[in-house]
Design a protein around this motif. Sequence first.
Motif, PDB file in Angstrom:
ATOM      1  N   GLY A  66       0.860  -1.202   0.159  1.00 29.68           N
ATOM      2  CA  GLY A  66       0.044  -0.120   0.080  1.00 29.68           C
ATOM      3  C   GLY A  66       0.843   1.375   0.082  1.00 29.68           C
ATOM      4  O   GLY A  66       2.118   1.111  -0.313  1.00 29.68           O
ATOM      5  N   ASP A 136      -7.123  -0.880  -0.264  1.00 25.91           N
ATOM      6  CA  ASP A 136      -7.249  -1.172  -1.658  1.00 25.91           C
ATOM      7  C   ASP A 136      -6.106  -2.646  -1.781  1.00 25.91           C
ATOM      8  O   ASP A 136      -6.094  -2.957  -2.905  1.00 25.91           O
ATOM      9  CB  ASP A 136      -6.578  -0.231  -2.546  1.00 25.91           C
ATOM     10  N   THR A 137      -5.854  -3.171  -0.799  1.00 25.82           N
ATOM     11  CA  THR A 137      -5.207  -4.375  -0.881  1.00 25.82           C
ATOM     12  C   THR A 137      -6.121  -5.790  -1.084  1.00 25.82           C
ATOM     13  O   THR A 137      -7.359  -5.614  -0.580  1.00 25.82           O
ATOM     14  CB  THR A 137      -4.209  -4.801   0.428  1.00 25.82           C
ATOM     15  N   ILE A 141      -9.680  -6.092   0.714  1.00 26.96           N
ATOM     16  CA  ILE A 141     -11.255  -5.849  -0.348  1.00 26.96           C
ATOM     17  C   ILE A 141     -11.812  -7.273   0.020  1.00 26.96           C
ATOM     18  O   ILE A 141     -13.144  -7.266   0.255  1.00 26.96           O
ATOM     19  CB  ILE A 141     -10.750  -5.691  -1.538  1.00 26.96           C
TER      20      ILE A 141
END
Length: 168
Positions: A66, A136-137, A141
Amino acid sequence: MTLDQGTHVKLRQATTATDLDTLRDLILAVGLSHERGAITATFEGSTYWIADLDGRPAGCIGLEHGEGASLIRSATVLPHARRQGLGRALATSALTQATLRGDRAVYLFSSDAGPFWEQFGFTRVPPETVAAALPDTPQVISGEGRGWLKDEVGWMRTLGVPSWPEGA
């Protein structure tokens, strides 16, 4: 790297589609997932390593990257290869990579391996802290989408960014 008498370990970065299949096989073999299609391992924004023990895959670990932080995931060692330093070698490799990329922190989810990660300086944090740091990994998610994130235990380790001498 040589462990006990005659045991040889090779850590290698996973880079091919065959390596992804090997990662999935290892993850399934130790029960981190029970469904091959649910394993979100990908090379996009991630780095994975496989530990070969005497020429055969015996463990793996990954980092999902990230902004200024990474998420350790899929840390596993097959039962027959445990207690030989393989997990320590994989964890050290991932932490070194995170430090070299300039990450300020490394996170992970683990409900049952807390004592292992505590010896590397990880402290328990709410899973929401991990999700907020790395929204957003793929693992975050997946956890939010499948609903398992709220039941997980989060862990965090702050990293010291290496300082280089002036002029280096």
